[in-house]
Design an enzyme around this catalytic site. Sequence first.
Site, PDB file in Angstrom:
ATOM      1  N   ASP A   1     -18.147  24.349  53.503  1.00 50.28           N
ATOM      2  CA  ASP A   1     -18.885  23.664  54.565  1.00 50.28           C
ATOM      3  C   ASP A   1     -18.237  22.331  54.953  1.00 50.28           C
ATOM      4  OD1 ASP A   1     -20.771  25.680  54.738  1.00 50.28           O
ATOM      5  OD2 ASP A   1     -22.085  24.771  53.253  1.00 50.28           O
ATOM      6  N   GLY A   2     -17.701  21.612  53.971  1.00 55.44           N
ATOM      7  CA  GLY A   2     -17.056  20.350  54.271  1.00 55.44           C
ATOM      8  C   GLY A   2     -15.849  20.523  55.167  1.00 55.44           C
TER       9      GLY A   2
ATOM     10  N   ALA B   1     -29.095  20.100  54.397  1.00 61.81           N
ATOM     11  CA  ALA B   1     -28.058  19.471  53.572  1.00 61.81           C
ATOM     12  C   ALA B   1     -28.636  18.262  52.833  1.00 61.81           C
ATOM     13  CB  ALA B   1     -26.866  19.097  54.452  1.00 61.81           C
ATOM     14  N   TYR B   2     -28.068  17.075  53.026  1.00 55.70           N
ATOM     15  CA  TYR B   2     -28.526  15.868  52.323  1.00 55.70           C
ATOM     16  C   TYR B   2     -30.013  15.619  52.575  1.00 55.70           C
ATOM     17  CZ  TYR B   2     -28.001  11.026  50.557  1.00 55.70           C
ATOM     18  OH  TYR B   2     -28.096   9.852  49.846  1.00 55.70           O
TER      19      TYR B   2
ATOM     20  N   ASN C   1     -23.935  17.183  60.959  1.00 51.38           N
ATOM     21  CA  ASN C   1     -24.962  17.272  59.920  1.00 51.38           C
ATOM     22  C   ASN C   1     -25.960  16.125  60.015  1.00 51.38           C
ATOM     23  OD1 ASN C   1     -24.704  19.619  58.495  1.00 51.38           O
ATOM     24  ND2 ASN C   1     -23.689  18.726  56.724  1.00 51.38           N
TER      25      ASN C   1
END
Length: 268
Positions: free
Chosen positions: A57-58, A169-170, A127
């Site tokens: 994903d990064g 995500a985060y 994101n």
Amino acid sequence: MTTPPQEDSPVVRPAPGRIAFLAMRKDKAQKEFARLTRRYGNIRPEEADVIVCLGGDGFMLQTLRTVMHLNVPVYGMNCGSVGFMMNAPDEDDLPARISRAQSAALHPLHMKATDADGVIWEADALNDVYLFRQTHQAAKIRIDVDGRVRLPELISDGVILATPAGSTAYNLSVQGPIVPLSGNLFPLTPISPFRPRRWHGALLPHTSEVRFTVHEADKRPVAAVADAIEVRNVVSVTVRENRDLTATLLFDPGQTLSERIIAEQFSS
């Protein structure tokens, strides 16, 4: 009236004749890159009908930021760990897989941050944009939405503004809500809040402009991050959706981004 993110296109596109392969530097991705380019060839992204991203994903986010201006769809093949934005790494009949893939059109957040020296930094994030404390001192941050003060002071480790795609995500890891891709909402979520104790965040319309102002910036320095772009010692950060840019992701049928976001809400 703005157009919501589009996904799950039922149209079968022609099989791509020109594929550009991009791979992260890890062994698994490099071996897959060698196999695929031997079989299908390789061209520059600027000349491609589709870009195939080999990584996690990064690396996908890094690739999207690099090629977003080309208006070329990106098909990810997971050579990383989680692979939330990726497809299974199967090299057989790749053009046919891509022709059947369903698309998700994403607009990034645009961050405009001013640091303590008055320098202005700008970056886009698919994101999230988040602020976080740089030292042992908690951050003190004022939050304005569309020019109106909504929270005079948040004392916390930081705060996140996420896109629907980034809500898993985060944002999710700090107990923020998951937002469907078609929801046209941005979750605003505090990171380890101390005051106010009962504030757990907000859901904002995607048309909102959010401004963060750092209080006591000398004593309590804060950094701002737009995906992987970090700016240290910020004093103010403004974030809005950038509808001038669109990233188009391709997913195998039944494995679309919307389906993954819904499924994530029922995972243990």
